[in-house]
Write a protein that holds these residues in place. Structure first.
Motif, PDB file in Angstrom:
ATOM      1  N   UNK A 131       0.833  -1.205   0.000  1.00 13.69           N
ATOM      2  CA  UNK A 131       0.000   0.000   0.000  1.00 13.69           C
ATOM      3  C   UNK A 131       0.866   1.254   0.000  1.00 13.69           C
ATOM      4  N   UNK A 132       1.945   1.226   0.775  1.00 19.87           N
ATOM      5  CA  UNK A 132       2.835   2.393   0.791  1.00 19.87           C
ATOM      6  C   UNK A 132       3.501   2.583  -0.566  1.00 19.87           C
ATOM      7  N   UNK A 133       3.887   1.482  -1.167  1.00 17.72           N
ATOM      8  CA  UNK A 133       4.504   1.578  -2.502  1.00 17.72           C
ATOM      9  C   UNK A 133       3.508   2.140  -3.512  1.00 17.72           C
ATOM     10  N   UNK A 134       2.262   1.731  -3.385  1.00 13.03           N
ATOM     11  CA  UNK A 134       1.248   2.233  -4.319  1.00 13.03           C
ATOM     12  C   UNK A 134       1.017   3.731  -4.115  1.00 13.03           C
ATOM     13  N   UNK A 135       1.025   4.165  -2.864  1.00 15.31           N
ATOM     14  CA  UNK A 135       0.870   5.606  -2.596  1.00 15.31           C
ATOM     15  C   UNK A 135       2.053   6.388  -3.163  1.00 15.31           C
ATOM     16  N   UNK A 136       3.245   5.820  -3.036  1.00 14.56           N
ATOM     17  CA  UNK A 136       4.424   6.483  -3.607  1.00 14.56           C
ATOM     18  C   UNK A 136       4.286   6.562  -5.120  1.00 14.56           C
ATOM     19  N   UNK A 137       3.804   5.493  -5.687  1.00 12.75           N
ATOM     20  CA  UNK A 137       3.643   5.410  -7.124  1.00 12.75           C
ATOM     21  C   UNK A 137       2.713   6.492  -7.668  1.00 12.75           C
ATOM     22  N   UNK A 138       1.660   6.798  -6.931  1.00 10.99           N
ATOM     23  CA  UNK A 138       0.723   7.826  -7.406  1.00 10.99           C
ATOM     24  C   UNK A 138       1.133   9.222  -6.940  1.00 10.99           C
ATOM     25  N   UNK A 139       2.314   9.309  -6.356  1.00 10.50           N
ATOM     26  CA  UNK A 139       2.882  10.618  -6.051  1.00 10.50           C
ATOM     27  C   UNK A 139       2.521  11.208  -4.709  1.00 10.50           C
ATOM     28  N   UNK A 140       1.978  10.383  -3.797  1.00 10.75           N
ATOM     29  CA  UNK A 140       1.673  10.892  -2.455  1.00 10.75           C
ATOM     30  C   UNK A 140       2.257   9.940  -1.405  1.00 10.75           C
ATOM     31  N   UNK A 141       3.593   9.893  -1.328  1.00  7.95           N
ATOM     32  CA  UNK A 141       4.247   8.876  -0.515  1.00  7.95           C
ATOM     33  C   UNK A 141       4.142   9.107   0.997  1.00  7.95           C
ATOM     34  N   UNK A 142       3.821  10.318   1.414  1.00  5.67           N
ATOM     35  CA  UNK A 142       3.963  10.599   2.852  1.00  5.67           C
ATOM     36  C   UNK A 142       2.641  10.692   3.605  1.00  5.67           C
ATOM     37  N   UNK A 143       1.580  10.293   2.985  1.00  6.93           N
ATOM     38  CA  UNK A 143       0.279  10.559   3.600  1.00  6.93           C
ATOM     39  C   UNK A 143      -0.350   9.335   4.262  1.00  6.93           C
ATOM     40  N   UNK A 144       0.360   8.209   4.260  1.00  5.01           N
ATOM     41  CA  UNK A 144      -0.256   6.946   4.675  1.00  5.01           C
ATOM     42  C   UNK A 144      -0.943   7.013   6.036  1.00  5.01           C
ATOM     43  N   UNK A 145      -0.310   7.689   7.005  1.00  6.19           N
ATOM     44  CA  UNK A 145      -0.842   7.676   8.364  1.00  6.19           C
ATOM     45  C   UNK A 145      -1.942   8.704   8.591  1.00  6.19           C
ATOM     46  N   UNK A 146      -2.086   9.639   7.667  1.00  5.63           N
ATOM     47  CA  UNK A 146      -3.090  10.694   7.861  1.00  5.63           C
ATOM     48  C   UNK A 146      -4.509  10.153   7.693  1.00  5.63           C
ATOM     49  N   UNK A 147      -5.435  10.848   8.350  1.00  7.14           N
ATOM     50  CA  UNK A 147      -6.833  10.563   8.041  1.00  7.14           C
ATOM     51  C   UNK A 147      -7.109  10.961   6.592  1.00  7.14           C
ATOM     52  N   UNK A 148      -7.932  10.179   5.935  1.00  7.94           N
ATOM     53  CA  UNK A 148      -8.218  10.460   4.526  1.00  7.94           C
ATOM     54  C   UNK A 148      -8.841  11.845   4.342  1.00  7.94           C
ATOM     55  N   UNK A 149      -9.584  12.299   5.351  1.00  9.99           N
ATOM     56  CA  UNK A 149     -10.258  13.596   5.224  1.00  9.99           C
ATOM     57  C   UNK A 149      -9.279  14.764   5.149  1.00  9.99           C
ATOM     58  N   UNK A 150      -8.016  14.529   5.520  1.00  8.37           N
ATOM     59  CA  UNK A 150      -7.042  15.626   5.469  1.00  8.37           C
ATOM     60  C   UNK A 150      -6.436  15.794   4.073  1.00  8.37           C
ATOM     61  N   UNK A 151      -6.732  14.892   3.161  1.00  2.90           N
ATOM     62  CA  UNK A 151      -6.173  15.006   1.816  1.00  2.90           C
ATOM     63  C   UNK A 151      -6.984  15.986   0.976  1.00  2.90           C
ATOM     64  N   UNK A 152      -6.305  16.611   0.033  1.00  2.00           N
ATOM     65  CA  UNK A 152      -7.015  17.443  -0.946  1.00  2.00           C
ATOM     66  C   UNK A 152      -7.812  16.526  -1.878  1.00  2.00           C
TER      67      UNK A 152
END
Ligand SMILES: Nc1ncnc2c1ncn2[C@@H]1O[C@H](COP(=O)(O)OP(=O)(O)O)[C@@H](O)[C@H]1O
Ligand SMILES: [Mg+2]
Length: 286
Positions: A131-152
Motif C-alpha cells: 500500500x505504501x509503494x502504491x501511494x508512492x507510485x501515485x505521487x503521495x508517498x507521505x500521507x499513509x498515516x493521515x486521516x483520509x479527510x485531510x487530503x485534498x
C-alpha cells in the motif's frame, strides 16, 4: 484480448431512457474517454460495467474478459469474481474520511483477505508495504498515516487509484474523477491514470465532462448523447467543430471556455509514459 464487450444495453428509469441499445467493445490495455453532457448516460453505463446495475431486454449483455458479467437483465455466474477485477472511482467520496489513508488503500484488498482481518485493520507487513509503494507510485508517498479527510480532492483521487493498484484490478472505471478539481490537480490525476494504463496495462475508461482532457490523454473517445453512443473513434477527430456538429448547442458544455481552443485544433498528445519521472516498481515489496 477484449476487456469489455457490451451489446444491446438499454436501461430505463421511469420515463427516462438512460441507455439505448449501447454497443461498446474495449480491448485490454486501452485508455478510453467517455464524454457527453450531463444526463447523457455516462454514469449509468459505468455502473453497468461495474456490475452495480443490470440492463433490460433479453439481448442486453456485458462480457468482461470474455465472461458473461450480465445478460438479459441478470448478473452472470461469474459476476462477483469479475467485479473484483474491476475498480471504480467516482467524482467524490471514494475514501472513508475518518480512517487512515493507508487503511483506505488496503481495504482494496478486502476481497482477497479474510473479513475479520479487514474489520480489525490487521494487515500484514507485506500488505502495508504494498500500500505504501502504491501511494508512492501515485505521487503521495507521505500521507499513509493521515486521516483520509485531510487530503485534498486530487490527493484523494490518487489514493483511490493506489487502492486500485493494491486491489490488482485489471479494469479501472473512473466516473468524472476530475470534475471537482482545479486544473493542475486534474492534470496530476490524469497523469496517474495514464501512467497506470501505460505501465501496468490497466484498461481505463474515464468519463469526463469536458473534452479537453480526452483529447490530451485518451487515444479513443466514446461520445454519448441521450443514452446512445453517437461517436466512437480517435479523440483527435473531436475538433470543436465536430463537437458542435454532434451536440449542437449542448457542445458548449463540453468545451472549456478559457482554453482558446475554439479553432478545433487538437492538442498535442501527452508525453509518453517513458517521459514521466521514473519511479520504482510499485507492488513489488521493497
Ligand atoms: N437512479 C436513477 N433514477 C432515475 N433516473 C436516473 C437514475 N440514474 C440516472 N437517471 C437518469 O438517467 C439519465 C442518465 O443519467 P447519468 O447516467 O447519470 O448521466 P451522466 O452521468 O452522463 O450525467 C439522466 O436523465 C438521469 O436523470
Ligand atoms: Mg454522471
Amino acid at each position: 484480448m477484449t476487456a469489455i464487450e457490451v451489446s444491446h444495453l438499454s436501461k430505463r428509469f421511469g420515463r427516462t431512457q438512460a441507455l439505448r441499445d449501447v454497443r461498446l467493445s474495449v480491448a485490454k490495455g486501452e485508455m478510453v474517454a467517455l464524454i457527453g453532457a450531463s444526463g447523457s448516460g455516462k454514469s449509468t453505463l459505468i455502473r453497468h460495467l461495474a456490475g452495480l446495475e443490470v440492463g433490460e431486454g433479453t439481448q442486453s449483455r456485458i462480457e468482461i474478459f470474455g465472461r458473461v458479467a450480465q445478460a438479459g437483465g441478470r448478473l452472470g455466474p461469474h459476476a462477483k469474481e469479475l467485479r473484483g477485477r474491476v475498480s471504480v472511482i467516482f467524482q467524490q467520496f471514494n475514501l472513508v474520511g475518518r480512517i487512515s489513508v493507508l487503511t483506505n488503500v488496503l481495504v482494496g484488498n478486502l476481497g482477497k483477505i479474510s473479513r475479520w482481518r479487514g474489520t480489525f485493520g490487521l494487515f500484514n507487513r507485506g500488505e502495508k508495504q504494498a500500500a505504501e509503494a502504491a501511494l508512492a507510485r501515485v505521487g503521495i508517498p507521505k500521507v499513509a498515516a493521515q486521516r483520509a479527510s485531510t487530503l485534498s480532492g486530487g490527493q484523494q483521487q490518487r489514493a483511490a487509484i493506489a487502492r486500485t493498484l493494491v486491489q490488482r484490478a485489471e479494469i479501472l472505471l473512473a466516473d468524472e474523477p476530475i470534475a471537482s478539481l482545479d486544473p493542475a490537480s486534474a492534470r496530476r490525476v490524469m497523469d496517474v491514470l495514464a501512467d497506470v494504463n501505460a505501465r501496468d496495462g490497466i484498461t481505463v475508461i474515464v468519463s469526463l465532462h469536458q473534452v479537453e482532457f480526452a483529447r490530451q490523454y485518451c487515444p479513443r473517445t466514446v461520445a454519448m448523447r441521450d443514452g446512445t453512443v453517437i461517436y466512437d473513434g480517435p479523440s483527435s477527430a473531436l475538433t470543436n467543430d465536430f463537437l458542435a456538429e454532434l451536440y449542437g448547442a449542448a457542445a458548449d458544455e463540453l468545451v472549456l471556455a478559457d482554453t482558446g481552443a475554439s479553432h478545433g485544433a487538437p492538442h498535442p498528445a501527452p508525453p509518453p509514459a517513458a517521459a514521466l519521472p521514473e519511479r520504482h516498481g510499485v507492488l513489488e515489496p521493497a
